[in-house]
Design a protein around this motif. Structure first.
Motif, PDB file in Angstrom:
ATOM      1  N   SER A 268      33.480 -82.798  42.966  1.00  0.00           N
ATOM      2  CA  SER A 268      32.829 -81.766  42.182  1.00  0.00           C
ATOM      3  C   SER A 268      31.319 -81.908  42.325  1.00  0.00           C
ATOM      4  O   SER A 268      30.818 -82.972  42.659  1.00  0.00           O
ATOM      5  CB  SER A 268      33.229 -81.906  40.719  1.00  0.00           C
TER       6      SER A 268
ATOM      7  N   THR B 175      29.450 -87.495  49.780  1.00  0.00           N
ATOM      8  CA  THR B 175      29.246 -88.434  48.673  1.00  0.00           C
ATOM      9  C   THR B 175      28.951 -89.808  49.240  1.00  0.00           C
ATOM     10  O   THR B 175      28.012 -90.497  48.836  1.00  0.00           O
ATOM     11  CB  THR B 175      30.518 -88.534  47.805  1.00  0.00           C
TER      12      THR B 175
ATOM     13  N   TYR C 190      25.499 -91.900  48.844  1.00  0.00           N
ATOM     14  CA  TYR C 190      25.436 -93.200  48.178  1.00  0.00           C
ATOM     15  C   TYR C 190      24.946 -94.294  49.112  1.00  0.00           C
ATOM     16  O   TYR C 190      24.269 -95.223  48.689  1.00  0.00           O
ATOM     17  CB  TYR C 190      26.793 -93.575  47.563  1.00  0.00           C
TER      18      TYR C 190
ATOM     19  N   LEU D  92      22.897 -93.324  37.956  1.00  0.00           N
ATOM     20  CA  LEU D  92      23.111 -92.151  38.791  1.00  0.00           C
ATOM     21  C   LEU D  92      24.324 -91.365  38.308  1.00  0.00           C
ATOM     22  O   LEU D  92      24.459 -90.192  38.580  1.00  0.00           O
ATOM     23  CB  LEU D  92      23.346 -92.570  40.243  1.00  0.00           C
ATOM     24  N   GLY D  93      25.215 -92.048  37.609  1.00  0.00           N
ATOM     25  CA  GLY D  93      26.421 -91.386  37.121  1.00  0.00           C
ATOM     26  C   GLY D  93      27.510 -91.465  38.174  1.00  0.00           C
ATOM     27  O   GLY D  93      27.247 -91.477  39.370  1.00  0.00           O
ATOM     28  N   LEU D  94      28.747 -91.565  37.735  1.00  0.00           N
ATOM     29  CA  LEU D  94      29.852 -91.696  38.674  1.00  0.00           C
ATOM     30  C   LEU D  94      31.022 -90.869  38.184  1.00  0.00           C
ATOM     31  O   LEU D  94      31.244 -90.755  36.995  1.00  0.00           O
ATOM     32  CB  LEU D  94      30.307 -93.163  38.732  1.00  0.00           C
ATOM     33  N   SER D  95      31.755 -90.294  39.091  1.00  0.00           N
ATOM     34  CA  SER D  95      32.974 -89.613  38.661  1.00  0.00           C
ATOM     35  C   SER D  95      34.164 -90.434  39.127  1.00  0.00           C
ATOM     36  O   SER D  95      34.076 -91.165  40.111  1.00  0.00           O
ATOM     37  CB  SER D  95      33.046 -88.212  39.251  1.00  0.00           C
TER      38      SER D  95
END
Lengths: 390, 399
Positions: free
Chosen positions: A165, A189, A193, A316-319
């Motif tokens: 997403s 992604t 990263y 950074l935030g991760l899903s």
């Protein structure tokens, strides 16, 4: 705005009061700032199926301002009132967004209106027909909804397909975007990263200094309390590779533990401990107090540095979808960044290893300098203030 | 380039979008209420419509623009809904990026920046204005408050002295009371404001008093009394303030905070029941529900708050550090995170609640060192708040 004209005594006539009221309204305590969420709309795009799905969530409060949906003016907006205004809502909304898919502008049509709630209240949901395939790759959105009335409004584009997403923010200063579905793929992604890992090593002076203080003695051998240069490049190369690899293994372990939240440490401790690890390592170059080889130091302290990397990654935030790939990419990036440093450092160090300059200026003074910088960092991080500014 | 990468990352990650809102549906009944609009909207609809109409016909008229913006700011204060601040910003948008707009516009602009926690930027705006118009009473009061919020008490005092020379006693009082309360003169601040209230009440015949200064004075009496440990008086002041200005969310939140401090979570549920939309109220409701042992309700409120924070981040803003820190401390049992956020917030603003956020999490972590800068600041300022003093004592004993 009304200015208060001077009054010589505590005077409470009506005029003063009116002006003072304005004052109090404005002065009223600042900390109530932005106690709500400001106005957002959500453009949800779902790819990966036969047809591309598009939903636009618009706050009912915003619709009230732009169109007026509370027909009976009783302060409550009902489903009946909203439905009554569906065509006005659709016409107004669709005239403030333009949507191109794979290069051609789409004529959006409202299939149905629904309702949902976000954390700040009720939203009308326009389910839109795009006439585009779910496999569509390239998107362009121009958005001008509500900006005239509320420049702090944001349009949040949430793209989702089977892989991943992505989120984009549209604002009055940035009202259009172009993106590709591929931007949200696992591969990109991973690439992002990896870049982020490299970048973090590049800007993370503390990791660079730690690595350098570990590497400084790598072209030398400790014999009878003296440093002697290594004879051949190969053993130096092996020793350096071992240090870097072991460091990577160690920080990968704690990075994973921290990101999975199996272990969490306050970042202030972690950052202070990282500074401490640099002091110890640099000091060890002057007085070899640690009776363990360089790779073992790298392992022990690598564990601490991993927690530091984790804080970056968590910021950074991760899903959950992309967690594994992000972790792997970030680690790889960190490793690549380190290899780059080694690739520059090792040949030069090897070249100068036999000189007094290397032993005294580079190794000894260099270690002292590194230890000093790290000591200041440690003070800064424990005391939560700034001296060096980097 | 780097920015692009960081951006790209932010994009990709975030979180499963589905966690934000439930699946959209078509409500069964036409009578289902989907949204309760802010009351202030219906109260001011016609007045604001007329101002907006005039402004639309003459958008470069700074007086009209300021009047419209001021109207929206008032509505925003009543509802504590930043939408209205957005509307206010729209009204003054022709001047938003200008170097030196008309004074009335600068004051609005500074206020909106302040609302967005851009205290330094707001101060810069007002400093610029005061350089040209040093006798602007309004701007002086604003800047004194801003200096106080960010903890620059020296500057605040200097500005206050300048304001005092203008012989406007009401203005000087309004500006000085909060400053005195924060800097070791709480008792005399309390006495002055009490005297003021008494005079105001005795002369209150026109009705205008009730929507203006008296609620402010009464509420701040409550704040100062609570700070000085005069809890019964504080309670009485707050209740009186609510009786004259029952609509103020800010006041309700302050009183709810006070009630929670004194282990009275039950009335909080009722007091804030209709204000879940306000982040601070939602937080206090969740804490109250939690303390009352209403597990289901507490969990529900907590998850709402969490989604709120997520959605705020998603739009590129940050939740108020004071709220988020307290959430971490009291609802998420993560004092480390709470301390981290509180320290970050402390860099920005230095009111009693900000200090408490730091000290409370530091006490739980027995981390005197992290709290040291805040402790030094409080001691140096002379702040007499009893809760802060107790927390500092605990930290010093833990050391």
């Amino acid at each position: 705005m009304i200015n208060i004209r001077s009054k010589t005594k505590l005077c409470l006539n009506r005029l003063t009061f009116v002006s003072t009221i304005v004052l109090v309204v404005l002065v009223s305590i600042s900390s109530q700032a932005f106690a709500h969420k400001a106005s957002d709309s959500y453009l949800k795009i779902k790819g990966g199926q036969t047809e591309l799905e598009l939903q636009w969530h618009i706050a009912i409060k915003d619709l009230e301002l732009m169109i007026g949906v509370d027909s009976n003016r009783d302060g409550d907006v009902t489903w009946g009132e909203l439905k009554q205004k569906q065509s006005a809502i659709s016409a107004y909304a669709l005239s403030h967004v333009s949507f191109s898919i794979d290069g051609s502008q789409r004529n959006l049509k409202v299939r149905e209106m629904l309702f949902t709630e976000h954390s700040d209240g009720g939203y009308a949901v326009l389910a839109l027909n795009t006439g585009a395939a779910g496999s569509s790759e390239q998107f362009e959105i121009e958005y001008s909804f509500l900006f005239d009335a509320d420049p702090t409004h944001r349009g949040l584009v949430l793209y989702e397909n089977n892989d991943a997403s992505a989120t984009y923010v549209l604002s009055s200063s940035n009202p259009s975007i172009e993106f590709e579905a591929g931007d949200a793929s696992l591969w990109s992604t991973f690439v992002d990263y990896t870049k982020e890992g490299v970048w973090h090593i590049w800007i993370g002076f503390d990791h660079i200094l730690f690595l350098i203080s570990l590497l400084l003695p790598a072209v030398l051998l400790r014999e009878k309390k003296r440093w002697v240069p290594v004879e051949q490049f190969k053993p130096a190369f092996y020793s350096v590779s071992k240090i870097v690899t072991v460091f990577t293994i160690a920080h990968s372990i704690t990075l994973w533990l921290a990101v999975m939240e199996y272990v969490t440490l306050p970042s202030q401790w972690v950052e202070s401990a990282i500074a401490f690890s640099i002091i110890v390592t640099a000091f060890n170059n002057l007085f070899p107090i640690l009776k363990i080889p360089g790779w073992a130091i790298a392992f022990v302290f690598g564990l601490i540095h991993g927690f530091g990397f984790a804080n970056v990654l968590l910021d950074l935030g991760l899903s959950s979808v992309t967690l594994g790939i992000s972790l792997f990419g970030f680690n790889l990036g960190v490793e690549l960044g380190q290899i780059a440093i080694v690739a520059v450092f090792l040949p030069i160090a090897f070249l100068f290893r036999k000189t007094k300059f290397y032993e005294i200026v580079v190794l000894k003074l260099g270690s002292i300098l590194i230890a000093c910088i790290a000591a200041i960092w440690m003070l800064e991080r424990i005391g939560n203030f700034e001296i060096l500014g980097f | 380039m780097q920015k692009k990468i960081a951006c790209g990352l932010f994009l990709i990650v975030t979180f499963g979008n589905s966690s934000l809102a439930q699946e959209p549906y078509a409500p069964q009944s036409d009578d289902q209420i989907l949204e309760r609009l802010p009351k202030t909207l219906s109260l001011n609809r016609d007045r604001m419509a007329s101002i907006r109409e005039k402004l639309a016909a003459d958008p470069s008229n700074s007086d009209l623009a300021s009047a419209a913006a001021l109207g929206y700011i008032k509505m925003g204060n009543t509802e504590s809904d930043p939408r209205f601040y957005g509307y206010a910003r729209s009204a003054i948008s022709p001047w938003w990026d200008q170097e030196s707009p008309p004074a009335s516009v600068i004051k609005i602009r500074a206020k909106l920046k302040e609302k967005d926690h851009q205290y330094r930027e707001a101060i810069t705006d007002l400093e610029g204005l005061l350089k040209d118009a040093p006798d602007d009473v309004q701007a002086s009061i604003e800047i004194i408050n801003l200096y106080r919020v960010v903890g620059d008490y020296e500057f605040a005092r200097e500005s206050l002295q300048r304001l005092a020379t203008q012989q406007d006693k009401n203005a000087t009082m309004i500006a000085s009371i909060p400053l005195m309360a924060a800097t070791g003169e709480a008792k005399s601040a309390y006495d002055s404001v009490a005297e003021f209230s008494a005079t105001a009440e005795s002369k209150s015949t026109t009705g205008s008093v009730t929507d203006g200064i008296l609620p402010w004075a009464t509420a701040i009496q409550g704040d100062i009394a609570a700070s000085l440990g005069m809890f019964e008086s504080a309670d009485a002041h707050y209740r009186k303030a609510l009786s004259i200005d029952g609509g103020s969310i800010h006041l309700k939140r302050t009183y709810a905070d006070f009630l929670l401090d004194h282990q009275r979570p039950a009335p909080v549920m009722q007091l804030l029941a209709e204000h879940e939309n306000d982040n601070g109220c939602l937080l206090l409701l969740a804490i109250a529900a939690n303390r009352l042992g209403k597990k289901g309700l507490a969990a529900d409120l907590k998850s709402k708050l969490l989604v709120r924070f997520k959605e705020i981040r998603l739009r590129g803003s940050l939740p108020h550090g004071r709220f988020e820190s307290r959430y971490e401390l009291e609802l998420n049992e993560n004092p480390e995170k709470a301390l981290e956020i509180a320290l970050e917030n402390w860099k920005l603003q230095k009111e009693v609640r900000d200090a408490r956020a730091v000290l409370e999490s530091a006490v739980l972590l027995k981390n005197y060192v992290a709290a040291k800068p805040a402790i030094d600041f409080i001691k140096q300022s002379g702040n007499e708040d009893v809760a802060l003093a107790q927390l500092i004592r605990t930290l010093e004993q833990q050391q």
